[in-house]
Design a protein around this motif. Structure first.
Motif, PDB file in Angstrom:
ATOM      1  N   LEU A  49       0.206  -6.149  -1.694  1.00 27.52           N
ATOM      2  CA  LEU A  49      -0.952  -5.663  -0.931  1.00 27.52           C
ATOM      3  C   LEU A  49      -1.310  -4.250  -1.365  1.00 27.52           C
ATOM      4  O   LEU A  49      -2.472  -3.918  -1.591  1.00 27.52           O
ATOM      5  CB  LEU A  49      -0.650  -5.683   0.572  1.00 27.52           C
ATOM      6  CG  LEU A  49      -0.476  -7.055   1.220  1.00 27.52           C
ATOM      7  CD1 LEU A  49      -0.091  -6.908   2.686  1.00 27.52           C
ATOM      8  CD2 LEU A  49      -1.766  -7.871   1.102  1.00 27.52           C
ATOM      9  N   LEU A  50      -0.292  -3.438  -1.508  1.00 26.76           N
ATOM     10  CA  LEU A  50      -0.480  -2.046  -1.912  1.00 26.76           C
ATOM     11  C   LEU A  50      -1.093  -1.981  -3.310  1.00 26.76           C
ATOM     12  O   LEU A  50      -2.042  -1.243  -3.564  1.00 26.76           O
ATOM     13  CB  LEU A  50       0.904  -1.379  -1.910  1.00 26.76           C
ATOM     14  CG  LEU A  50       1.008   0.077  -1.583  1.00 26.76           C
ATOM     15  CD1 LEU A  50       0.459   0.334  -0.191  1.00 26.76           C
ATOM     16  CD2 LEU A  50       2.472   0.503  -1.631  1.00 26.76           C
ATOM     17  N   GLY A  51      -0.517  -2.777  -4.205  1.00 32.56           N
ATOM     18  CA  GLY A  51      -1.004  -2.816  -5.587  1.00 32.56           C
ATOM     19  C   GLY A  51      -2.447  -3.285  -5.636  1.00 32.56           C
ATOM     20  O   GLY A  51      -3.267  -2.749  -6.396  1.00 32.56           O
ATOM     21  N   GLY A  52      -2.783  -4.251  -4.795  1.00 30.93           N
ATOM     22  CA  GLY A  52      -4.146  -4.787  -4.733  1.00 30.93           C
ATOM     23  C   GLY A  52      -5.135  -3.714  -4.307  1.00 30.93           C
ATOM     24  O   GLY A  52      -6.212  -3.558  -4.896  1.00 30.93           O
ATOM     25  N   GLN A  53      -4.738  -2.942  -3.294  1.00 26.32           N
ATOM     26  CA  GLN A  53      -5.599  -1.863  -2.811  1.00 26.32           C
ATOM     27  C   GLN A  53      -5.842  -0.834  -3.907  1.00 26.32           C
ATOM     28  O   GLN A  53      -6.938  -0.334  -4.087  1.00 26.32           O
ATOM     29  CB  GLN A  53      -4.939  -1.169  -1.614  1.00 26.32           C
ATOM     30  CG  GLN A  53      -4.930  -2.012  -0.353  1.00 26.32           C
ATOM     31  CD  GLN A  53      -6.339  -2.360   0.074  1.00 26.32           C
ATOM     32  OE1 GLN A  53      -7.206  -1.510   0.185  1.00 26.32           O
ATOM     33  NE2 GLN A  53      -6.573  -3.646   0.296  1.00 26.32           N
ATOM     34  N   LEU A  54      -4.773  -0.554  -4.627  1.00 28.64           N
ATOM     35  CA  LEU A  54      -4.835   0.452  -5.678  1.00 28.64           C
ATOM     36  C   LEU A  54      -5.801   0.021  -6.782  1.00 28.64           C
ATOM     37  O   LEU A  54      -6.607   0.810  -7.273  1.00 28.64           O
ATOM     38  CB  LEU A  54      -3.419   0.600  -6.247  1.00 28.64           C
ATOM     39  CG  LEU A  54      -3.026   1.952  -6.744  1.00 28.64           C
ATOM     40  CD1 LEU A  54      -3.201   2.991  -5.656  1.00 28.64           C
ATOM     41  CD2 LEU A  54      -1.564   1.928  -7.184  1.00 28.64           C
ATOM     42  N   LYS A  55      -5.705  -1.236  -7.159  1.00 27.26           N
ATOM     43  CA  LYS A  55      -6.580  -1.768  -8.209  1.00 27.26           C
ATOM     44  C   LYS A  55      -8.037  -1.699  -7.771  1.00 27.26           C
ATOM     45  O   LYS A  55      -8.918  -1.347  -8.538  1.00 27.26           O
ATOM     46  CB  LYS A  55      -6.205  -3.221  -8.520  1.00 27.26           C
ATOM     47  CG  LYS A  55      -5.013  -3.308  -9.445  1.00 27.26           C
ATOM     48  CD  LYS A  55      -4.619  -4.730  -9.688  1.00 27.26           C
ATOM     49  CE  LYS A  55      -3.271  -4.780 -10.395  1.00 27.26           C
ATOM     50  NZ  LYS A  55      -2.575  -6.033 -10.180  1.00 27.26           N
ATOM     51  N   ARG A  56      -8.242  -2.049  -6.497  1.00 28.96           N
ATOM     52  CA  ARG A  56      -9.615  -2.022  -5.992  1.00 28.96           C
ATOM     53  C   ARG A  56     -10.160  -0.596  -5.997  1.00 28.96           C
ATOM     54  O   ARG A  56     -11.304  -0.351  -6.336  1.00 28.96           O
ATOM     55  CB  ARG A  56      -9.629  -2.591  -4.570  1.00 28.96           C
ATOM     56  CG  ARG A  56     -10.898  -3.337  -4.283  1.00 28.96           C
ATOM     57  CD  ARG A  56     -10.766  -4.217  -3.071  1.00 28.96           C
ATOM     58  NE  ARG A  56      -9.772  -5.255  -3.259  1.00 28.96           N
ATOM     59  CZ  ARG A  56      -9.213  -5.909  -2.248  1.00 28.96           C
ATOM     60  NH1 ARG A  56      -9.516  -5.618  -1.006  1.00 28.96           N
ATOM     61  NH2 ARG A  56      -8.339  -6.863  -2.477  1.00 28.96           N
ATOM     62  N   TYR A  57      -9.298   0.331  -5.622  1.00 22.26           N
ATOM     63  CA  TYR A  57      -9.701   1.732  -5.584  1.00 22.26           C
ATOM     64  C   TYR A  57     -10.081   2.225  -6.983  1.00 22.26           C
ATOM     65  O   TYR A  57     -11.095   2.882  -7.173  1.00 22.26           O
ATOM     66  CB  TYR A  57      -8.546   2.558  -5.011  1.00 22.26           C
ATOM     67  CG  TYR A  57      -8.733   4.046  -5.112  1.00 22.26           C
ATOM     68  CD1 TYR A  57      -9.575   4.713  -4.223  1.00 22.26           C
ATOM     69  CD2 TYR A  57      -8.079   4.784  -6.105  1.00 22.26           C
ATOM     70  CE1 TYR A  57      -9.755   6.083  -4.324  1.00 22.26           C
ATOM     71  CE2 TYR A  57      -8.244   6.144  -6.207  1.00 22.26           C
ATOM     72  CZ  TYR A  57      -9.087   6.794  -5.316  1.00 22.26           C
ATOM     73  OH  TYR A  57      -9.265   8.139  -5.423  1.00 22.26           O
TER      74      TYR A  57
END
Ligand code: C2E
Ligand code: CA
Ligand code: CA
Length: 386
Positions: A97-105
């Motif tokens: 989830l954290l990694g996903g947020q980071l990629k989106r950012y």
């Protein structure tokens, strides 16, 4: 941890630098900037107590922005190694989830600057984590929809030559994948707290099965042995809930047995509590998968289990020659020494059953005696071994 001091105007790191450290600002101020010259854009001004450069801690990607001190600053340096271990230890789903947020950012940042969004290739770990999220949500639905089933596998009393009880084993017929091994989804349910309602469901299923057997006039009433997971053991009210269910159904406490795996005994104090609560209530407890969890044998002597279920690996050893048989014999005498009954799992051949008979083992379980079957089939054929 070391400290780093910066004069106003000094650069902490630049875009595209490798992200080896994060920083905790102790005093002063840091500006985060993307782009250069005309197109430079301030993303944030950070002060005491804020973290800088922490994104690289999560996925080790190069810096996406430049950090410049706008006042003299003192920073506490957090090396990647300090955090990498923690990140690696976190729940893989949370990490995804954290990694996903980071990629989106990062993609948003690139779009803002008119650049191509960075390629986002989900790695194997992310895919596995997302798969888990799906599976967990489907399991939740299956529980609510009562699509989890209980199968019963006979526990054969070797000396008496009859089925004395049944082990309750959970089954999930997944809508897309077909039957899934409980080994897969029980572990998943245990990572979340879903195992608690799943466990309660199985308790209720076991009680319902006993009531159905009583209604059919099956007597003496066999016992049902129920697997209890570590997470369930930590629930304070587990034993009382079971006692209440039994009382409501007017069943004796001897109608159920609980199975605790050997690896759980590592939580010795907890298991000792559960054992004494069960003993007081008259509920028998079995130590499951014995021989695989590296028990502390000195603890074993203090814990009063009624039955010890010897793992199926030892049944396989019976036919492999002298050593396998000698091992089993030694374990059986150990079980006898602590005053418990032995059960050997995974009995598939008449020769294995014969070996148990010669060793004086009380119970046998395995495909030779009967496979796990739905209650309806057990009721239709209550003597699996003639
Ligand atoms: P377990 O408690 O050791 O259960 C015995 C497993 O051995 C079952 O696998 C059973 O189908 C299998 N088995 C029985 N006889 C034979 C045999 O002769 N040969 C072979 N090769 N296998 C045999 P199953 O049903 O796949 O369950 C796997 C594990 O999942 C169980 O191992 C238990 O640890 C867990 N489990 C199953 N149901 C529940 C449940 O309701 N709650 C919890 N917490 N765990 C469960
Ligand atoms: Ca078991
Ligand atoms: Ca077992």
């Amino acid at each position: 941890m070391s400290r780093r001091t910066l004069r106003a105007g000094e650069t902490l790191f630049r875009e595209h630098d490798p992200g080896r450290s994060a920083y905790l600002i102790e005093s002063g101020a840091i500006r985060i900037v993307v782009g250069q010259g005309e197109s430079a854009m301030t993303l944030a001004d950070l002060g005491a107590g804020d973290l800088v450069g922490e994104m690289a801690m999560i996925d080790d990607a190069p810096r996406t922005a430049t950090a410049i001190a706008i006042e003299d600053a003192v920073l506490l340096v957090i090396d990647r190694e300090h955090l990498a271990e923690r990140v690696a230890q976190t729940d893989p789903v949370v990490r995804a989830l954290l990694g996903g947020q980071l990629k989106r950012y990062r993609a948003m940042l690139a779009t803002m600057r008119g650049l191509d969004a960075p390629e986002t290739i989900a790695d194997a770990e992310d895919i596995a984590a997302i798969g888990k999220i799906r599976l967990e949500s489907q399991l939740r639905d299956a529980l609510i929809g009562r699509r989890l089933e209980m199968h019963l596998q006979p526990l054969y009393e070797v000396t008496q030559q009859h089925v004395a009880g049944y082990e309750a084993l959970i089954r999930w017929n997944h809508p897309e994948r077909g039957p899934i091994s409980p080994a897969e989804f029980i572990a998943l349910a245990e990572e979340t707290s879903l195992i608690v309602p799943v466990g309660e469901y199985m308790l209720q299923q076991a009680i319902d099965a006993l009531v159905a057997m009583r209604q059919r006039g099956i007597g003496p009433l066999p016992f049902v042995s129920i697997n209890v997971s570590p997470r369930q053991l930590r629930e304070a009210g587990l034993i009382q809930a079971l006692i209440d269910l039994l009382q409501a159904a007017e069943l004796p406490t001897s109608a159920v047995k609980l199975e605790i795996t050997e690896s759980q005994v590592l939580d010795y104090a907890k298991v000792a509590d559960v054992l004494s609560a069960c003993r007081e209530a008259g509920i028998r407890v079995a130590l499951d998968d014995f021989g695989t969890g590296f028990s502390n044998l000195s603890h074993l002597n203090e814990l009063r289990f009624d039955t010890v279920k010897i793992d199926q690996a030892f049944a396989r050893g019976i036919e492999s020659g002298g050593r396998g048989m000698a091992m089993l014999e030694a374990i059986v005498s150990l079980v006898r020494a602590i005053g418990a009954d032995a059960l050997v799992e995974g009995i598939e051949t008449p020769a294995q059953l014969e070996a148990l008979r010669s060793l004086g083992v009380r119970y046998a379980q395995g495909y030779l005696i009967g496979k796990p079957l739905p209650l309806a089939q057990v009721l239709g054929d209550d003597a699996p071994l003639r």
